[in-house]
Design an enzyme around this catalytic site. Structure first.
Site, PDB file in Angstrom:
ATOM      1  CG  HIS A  47      -0.382   0.229   2.515  1.00 11.07           C
ATOM      2  ND1 HIS A  47      -0.067  -0.805   3.374  1.00 11.07           N
ATOM      3  CD2 HIS A  47      -0.052   1.368   3.176  1.00 11.07           C
ATOM      4  CE1 HIS A  47       0.427  -0.310   4.496  1.00 11.07           C
ATOM      5  NE2 HIS A  47       0.452   1.002   4.388  1.00 11.07           N
ATOM      6  CG  ASP A  82       0.020  -4.122   2.533  1.00  9.80           C
ATOM      7  OD1 ASP A  82      -0.036  -3.622   1.393  1.00  9.80           O
ATOM      8  OD2 ASP A  82       0.136  -3.444   3.562  1.00  9.80           O
ATOM      9  CB  SER A 159       3.287   1.764   6.048  1.00 13.38           C
ATOM     10  OG  SER A 159       2.144   1.961   6.835  1.00 13.38           O
TER      11      SER A 159
END
Length: 318
Positions: A47, A82, A159
């Site tokens: 993402h 992911d 992230s």
């Protein structure tokens, strides 16, 4: 490293790991990443390098701990786990060491990344739990399965960044956190290193990752749903749509079926189903127990390939 080692030990660990952690900038914002191979491969969260339509950004900038910057290309992304792999044109990168086993609950975690653009930020904590699952959402339709939980602070921008153990090995990549507005206090989630390396190796080899597909759209059974549609069960995964030509349809599954067991694993909700499905391979045969009205039956399903299932879906939509 000696047990009980404190801040001096963390300082040394950061000096070892920090050169392997990068800041990633795209048109949508920024995230973090970790050098996977010295030949230019970098791992991060999918993402971080995808837009809202799940398409990789073409302009990705990578900044290293020493301040140097370079352009990167997206080798491949896997939305199910992911995980994504980038490649840059350098062969002298300080590759991180990735752990090959699951950490113990209570062991130390050190998170390094660029939260809110604050480059090379370090936070620490412990492994708070193992095998955590997050249910599907609009942003993550596949859910998130088998994550580590940590109380080390994780914020937007972390992230894809490094989560290391006391020996300096990467135990995973920062994945998500529960915001204080939810009532949570220091609850963060990490994609385990074993998942990261398995997926990254497949992306580097072929650009894709194989995942088993059932070919259904399931939903949890809420009291309101059970009452509205006279669903004869309080738990399980309710099938609201069956993909044309998919594995489930070929085995005789129908919309309205309630999946109660998958390959011997009890299913109480959609997350249970996804977790059980994730353990299988395309082409594998599994038994699925379903409740259809007042009767129960076992279906013998040969699982499909998720990439092929997506292709079938696109063809059917034309």
């Amino acid at each position: 490293m000696a047990a009980g080692a404190g801040l001096p030990a963390i300082t040394g660990l950061v000096k070892d790991v920090e050169p392997s952690v990068v800041t990633i900038r795209t048109a949508a914002g920024l995230g973090s990443g970790v050098v996977y191979h010295s030949d230019g491969a970098i791992v991060t969260d999918a993402h971080v390098v995808e837009d809202q339509q799940k398409q990789p950004f073409k302009n990705v900038q990578v900044q290293f701990a020493d301040g140097s910057q370079t352009q990167a290309t997206v080798v491949g992304v896997d939305d199910v786990t992911d995980v994504a792999v980038l490649k840059i044109n350098r062969t002298d990168l300080p590759a991180a060491k990735f752990a090959k086993s699951t950490p113990e609950v209570g062991s130390m975690t050190v998170v390094i990344g660029s939260p809110l653009g604050l480059e090379e930020t370090v936070t620490s904590g412990i492994v708070s739990g193992l095998h955590r699952n997050m249910p599907p959402s609009k942003e993550s339709p596949h859910g998130a399965i088998d994550l580590l939980q940590t109380d080390a602070p994780i914020s937007p921008g972390n992230s894809g960044g490094a989560v290391a153990d006391s020996s300096g090995q990467i135990i995973g990549l920062s994945e998500a956190y529960l915001p204080p507005s939810s009532g949570a206090v220091a609850i963060g989630f990490v994609t385990p290193s074993t998942t990261v390396t398995e997926v990254a190796d497949q992306l580097l080899k072929s650009g894709t990752v194989k995942h088993a597909a059932l070919g259904v759209v399931p939903t949890d059974i809420t009291p309101q749903l059970a009452q509205r549609f006279s669903v004869p069960a309080s738990s399980g995964a309710l099938v609201i749509n069956v993909s044309q030509g998919g594995a489930a349809e070929q085995a005789g599954m129908q919309a309205g079926d309630i999946i109660t067991k998958f390959a011997g694993t009890p299913v109480t909700n959609v997350t249970d189903l996804l977790a059980a499905l994730r353990k299988q391979d395309p082409g594998q045969q599994v038994d699925i127990d379903v409740q259809r009205g007042k009767t129960s039956q076992t279906l013998h399903v040969t699982l499909g390939d998720l990439a092929a299932q997506h292709f079938l879906h696109r063809q059917n939509m034309k």
